[in-house]
Write an enzyme that holds these catalytic residues in place. Structure first.
Site, short mmCIF file in Angstrom:
data_model
loop_
_atom_site.label_atom_id
_atom_site.label_comp_id
_atom_site.label_asym_id
_atom_site.label_seq_id
_atom_site.Cartn_x
_atom_site.Cartn_y
_atom_site.Cartn_z
N THR A 114 4.32 16.51 4.87
CA THR A 114 4.69 14.55 4.45
C THR A 114 5.54 14.50 3.02
OG1 THR A 114 3.49 14.17 5.95
CG2 THR A 114 4.56 12.48 4.84
N CYS A 115 4.83 14.97 2.19
CA CYS A 115 4.35 14.78 0.75
C CYS A 115 6.34 15.29 0.68
CB CYS A 115 3.58 14.80 0.20
SG CYS A 115 3.97 14.71 -1.69
N LYS A 131 11.47 10.35 -1.50
CA LYS A 131 10.69 9.33 -1.96
C LYS A 131 11.52 9.15 -3.13
CE LYS A 131 8.00 6.96 -3.38
NZ LYS A 131 6.95 6.27 -2.06
N GLU A 134 0.30 -2.43 -24.06
CA GLU A 134 -0.18 -2.73 -25.39
C GLU A 134 -0.94 -4.05 -24.80
OE1 GLU A 134 1.73 -4.27 -29.04
OE2 GLU A 134 3.47 -4.07 -27.90
N GLY A 170 -3.36 18.45 2.22
CA GLY A 170 -4.69 19.21 2.10
C GLY A 170 -5.04 20.33 2.92
N GLU A 199 1.74 25.85 10.90
CA GLU A 199 2.02 25.07 10.66
C GLU A 199 3.23 24.96 11.40
OE1 GLU A 199 2.58 22.01 8.72
OE2 GLU A 199 4.70 21.74 9.42
N ARG A 257 6.17 -9.02 9.88
CA ARG A 257 5.26 -10.08 10.56
C ARG A 257 4.41 -10.43 9.81
NH1 ARG A 257 2.80 -8.41 15.46
NH2 ARG A 257 3.04 -6.41 14.96
N HIS A 299 2.33 -0.03 -29.81
CA HIS A 299 3.64 -1.24 -30.37
C HIS A 299 5.09 -0.23 -30.77
CE1 HIS A 299 5.39 -5.17 -31.19
NE2 HIS A 299 5.24 -4.90 -32.30
N TYR A 316 4.03 -0.75 1.20
CA TYR A 316 4.61 -0.27 0.31
C TYR A 316 5.95 1.03 0.47
CZ TYR A 316 2.80 5.10 0.29
OH TYR A 316 2.26 6.00 1.54
N ILE A 317 6.13 1.67 1.90
CA ILE A 317 7.39 2.20 2.43
C ILE A 317 8.04 1.34 2.51
CG2 ILE A 317 7.55 4.07 3.81
CD1 ILE A 317 5.08 4.85 3.84
N TYR A 375 5.58 26.47 -1.73
CA TYR A 375 4.27 26.18 -1.93
C TYR A 375 3.91 28.07 -0.75
CZ TYR A 375 3.13 20.95 -2.17
OH TYR A 375 2.23 20.26 -2.86
N GLU A 430 9.28 0.58 -0.53
CA GLU A 430 10.21 0.76 -1.71
C GLU A 430 11.43 1.15 -0.74
OE1 GLU A 430 6.24 3.51 -2.94
OE2 GLU A 430 7.34 4.14 -0.94
N CYS A 456 6.41 11.32 -0.50
CA CYS A 456 6.67 11.34 -1.67
C CYS A 456 7.46 11.51 -2.87
CB CYS A 456 5.47 12.00 -2.48
SG CYS A 456 4.38 11.94 -1.52
C1 LIG Z 1 7.62 7.72 2.85
C2 LIG Z 1 6.66 8.00 2.15
C3 LIG Z 1 6.22 8.11 1.31
C4 LIG Z 1 5.44 8.21 0.13
N1 LIG Z 1 5.27 7.57 -0.90
C5 LIG Z 1 3.54 8.56 -1.43
C6 LIG Z 1 3.48 8.53 -2.81
O1 LIG Z 1 4.01 8.03 -3.27
N2 LIG Z 1 2.07 8.90 -3.03
C7 LIG Z 1 1.34 9.84 -2.29
O2 LIG Z 1 0.16 10.00 -3.06
N3 LIG Z 1 1.95 9.35 -0.99
C8 LIG Z 1 2.49 8.88 -0.62
N4 LIG Z 1 2.76 9.47 0.64
C9 LIG Z 1 2.20 9.81 2.00
C10 LIG Z 1 2.32 11.27 1.37
O3 LIG Z 1 2.71 12.39 1.88
C11 LIG Z 1 0.75 11.61 2.60
O4 LIG Z 1 -0.98 11.22 2.53
C12 LIG Z 1 0.19 13.21 2.87
O5 LIG Z 1 1.07 14.25 2.51
C13 LIG Z 1 -0.62 13.61 4.24
O6 LIG Z 1 -1.23 14.85 3.25
P1 LIG Z 1 -1.88 15.53 4.66
O7 LIG Z 1 -1.74 16.93 4.25
O8 LIG Z 1 -3.02 15.01 5.41
O9 LIG Z 1 -0.60 15.72 5.34
P2 LIG Z 1 0.50 16.45 6.15
O10 LIG Z 1 1.22 16.09 4.59
O11 LIG Z 1 1.70 15.39 6.57
O12 LIG Z 1 0.92 17.72 6.39
C14 LIG Z 1 0.56 17.70 8.04
C15 LIG Z 1 0.69 19.24 8.22
O13 LIG Z 1 0.79 19.38 9.51
C16 LIG Z 1 1.58 19.38 10.86
N5 LIG Z 1 1.50 19.98 11.86
C17 LIG Z 1 0.69 18.61 12.54
N6 LIG Z 1 0.57 19.04 13.62
C18 LIG Z 1 0.27 19.93 13.72
C19 LIG Z 1 0.07 20.45 14.66
N7 LIG Z 1 -0.57 20.72 15.79
N8 LIG Z 1 0.46 22.19 14.69
C20 LIG Z 1 0.74 22.69 12.94
N9 LIG Z 1 1.01 21.98 12.41
C21 LIG Z 1 0.98 20.99 12.60
C22 LIG Z 1 2.78 18.39 10.06
O14 LIG Z 1 3.80 18.99 10.79
C23 LIG Z 1 2.46 18.96 8.53
O15 LIG Z 1 3.08 19.66 7.79
C24 LIG Z 1 4.02 8.66 1.74
C25 LIG Z 1 4.26 8.75 2.78
C26 LIG Z 1 5.97 8.85 3.25
C27 LIG Z 1 5.38 9.09 4.59
#
Ligand SMILES: Cc1cc2nc3c(=O)[nH]c(=O)nc-3n(C[C@H](O)[C@H](O)[C@H](O)COP(=O)(O)OP(=O)(O)OC[C@H]3O[C@@H](n4cnc5c(N)ncnc54)[C@H](O)[C@@H]3O)c2cc1C
Length: 461
Positions: free
Chosen positions: A41-42, A50, A442, A15, A34, A199, A437, A178-179, A98, A182, A47
């Protein structure tokens, strides 16, 4: 009043990066902070790694199925360090992309933790303070750990699971979301003996009941052992590095790793939100309005930190929409009701819209169409797997309220069904569409008679 920047983004994940790039493109002076690796995370621990591991795990099925199609395959072997290294190379490449995209947009990156010290003021870990017209909180979420489990420090989360130095031959997965599903599914296919405890009384709470049961059955067929209504009580690390686990029912067994995947919560601890006047939920989620703005007009939040729909494309869409609203072409509403949710087990589960239960409760008349069949590939391979498809239809308007698919490539199918549903497709539109088909998809356009009907929330036929 002059500010150091127009937009200060905390977090270079899905985001935050999107918001920064779009804002910079609109001419806003933008800085992104950052504290970890660029991409969030993704890209780094969600994602992307994974899905790469899911691909790796599915070769097990290919080797097993090949014999039915005339192939002789020797005994396949799997090397975990090779997969980990290949994954690392790919996420390093993506993280660099990125970084390059951010630079190309004109946004500045600072690789430090940032905290909020006022409605329009942030502080970097090195002590430098900046003023910002707008602050975007895009800090994502982090795994929650189970309180009350003795020895929990000997367990890992999804963060560590990707880089384990040694492949866990026996793995306990805790959680049913889901995690957890998977990881249980992919580690089983890579050769681990997997026990999954939770649970709840079945996997994947919130998904359609027939699909939950289909996923459970598919996992059980592959050898995953499920224990429901049970959690670990105690984890002990033994001298040989293995973990002795005692469950809440008293049963004890030894495993190589315990993976806790019981949910994720916003990463807002110590961020300074409350001091700045931002309202947060009991779980630490930033409360936002329809413009992704908090109780403080200059502080905004997107993605997992709002703890609503925690998916990458949602974080990206929200980041984009916010930047457009603040600096560009104005507000664009986001459709949350037709977002596809996919569980990348094998087979995959793709779901868009309402479950059968939700629709029956919320609509006076509901028609359900369900098909449960053996996929074509399984006829020669001998695999016992099933494909399940379900359409949930508003009985009054015939609009598709929900589509649920448990099949290979269900993720791909559900993306396209989501387009049709966003356009307001009816069952008649599906019926009028000629089938492709032979495919599994289908079935979605050839289901003729309802398999269940609800009136006033009750099953009528
Ligand atoms: C194992 C796993 C599998 C997933 N699989 C999927 C999938 O298949 N499809 C899907 O759509 N989504 C998936 N997700 C979810 C997806 O990763 C998140 O929804 C997505 O990354 C959220 O984006 P974001 O920008 O909100 O946060 P993030 O991508 O988590 O980014 C937040 C960033 O902020 C940084 N940060 C935090 N605090 C601070 C601070 N104070 N100062 C500076 N930097 C900071 C963190 O280090 C991080 O880099 C998965 C998540 C996990 C854990």
């Amino acid at each position: 009043m002059a500010f150091d920047v127009d937009l200060f983004v905390i977090g270079a994940g899905s985001g935050g990066v999107r918001a920064a790039r779009i804002a910079a493109g609109h001419g806003a002076k933008t800085i992104v902070a950052e504290e970890s690796r660029i991409g969030g995370t993704c890209v780094i621990r969600g994602c992307v790694p994974k899905k790469l591991y899911v691909y790796a795990s599915r070769f097990a099925d290919d080797f097993a199925d090949a014999a039915g199609f005339g192939w002789s395959v020797g005994t396949p072997t799997f090397d975990w360090p090779t997969l980990v290294a290949a994954k690392e190379k790919e996420i390093t490449r993506l993280s660099a992309a990125y970084r390059a995209n951010l630079a190309a947009s004109g946004a500045e990156l600072v690789e430090e933790r940032a905290t909020i010290v006022g409605p329009q003021r942030v502080r970097l870990a090195n002590g430098r303070e900046l003023s910002a017209r707008h602050i975007l909180v895009a800090v994502g979420s982090r795994p929650t750990l189970l309180p009350g489990v003795e020895g929990l420090e000997h367990a890992i989360t999804s963060n560590e699971a990707f880089d384990l130095p040694v492949f866990p031959r026996r793995l306990l997965v805790v959680g049913g979301g889901y995690i957890a599903v998977e990881f249980a599914s992919l580690f089983q296919r890579l050769g681990a003996e997997v026990i999954q405890v939770m649970r709840a009384s079945n996997v994947l709470r919130g998904f359609d009941d027939d699909m939950r049961e289909g996923v459970r059955a598919a996992m059980a067929r592959e050898g995953v052992t499920h224990r429901f209504g049970i959690l670990p009580a105690r984890i002990e690390k033994r001298a040989d590095g293995t973990r002795r686990v005692q469950l809440s029912d008293g049963e004890t067994f030894d495993v190589d790793q315990v993976l806790v995947a019981t949910g994720r919560l916003p990463h807002t601890k110590g961020l300074g939100l409350e001091k700045a006047g931002v309202e947060v939920s009991v779980h630490g989620a930033v409360k936002v309005d329809e413009h992704l703005t908090s109780a403080v007009p200059s502080i905004h939040a997107v993605g997992d930190v709002t703890h609503r729909v925690n998916l990458t494309p949602v974080a990206i869409r929200e980041g984009h929409a916010l930047a457009d609203w603040l600096f560009g072409t104005g507000a664009k509403p986001i459709r949350y009701d037709t977002i596809a949710h996919v569980v990348f087990g094998t087979p995959e589960l793709g779901a868009v819209g309402l479950t059968e239960g939700q629709a029956a409760e919320g609509f006076p008349k509901v028609d359900v169409y369900k098909a449960d069949f053996r996929p074509m590939r399984a006829t020669l391979s001998g695999s016992r797997e099933r494909t399940i498809m379900k359409l949930v239809v508003d009985g009054a308007t015939q609009r598709i309220l929900g589509a649920h698919i448990l099949a290979h490539d269900a993720g791909e199918m559900s993306q396209l069904v989501a387009v049709a549903m966003t356009m307001g497709a009816t069952k008649a539109d599906f019926d009028a569409t000629v089938a492709v088909h032979p495919t599994a998809a289908e079935e979605l356009v050839t289901m003729r008679a309802p398999t269940a009907r609800y009136e006033g929330g009750r099953l009528s036929s």
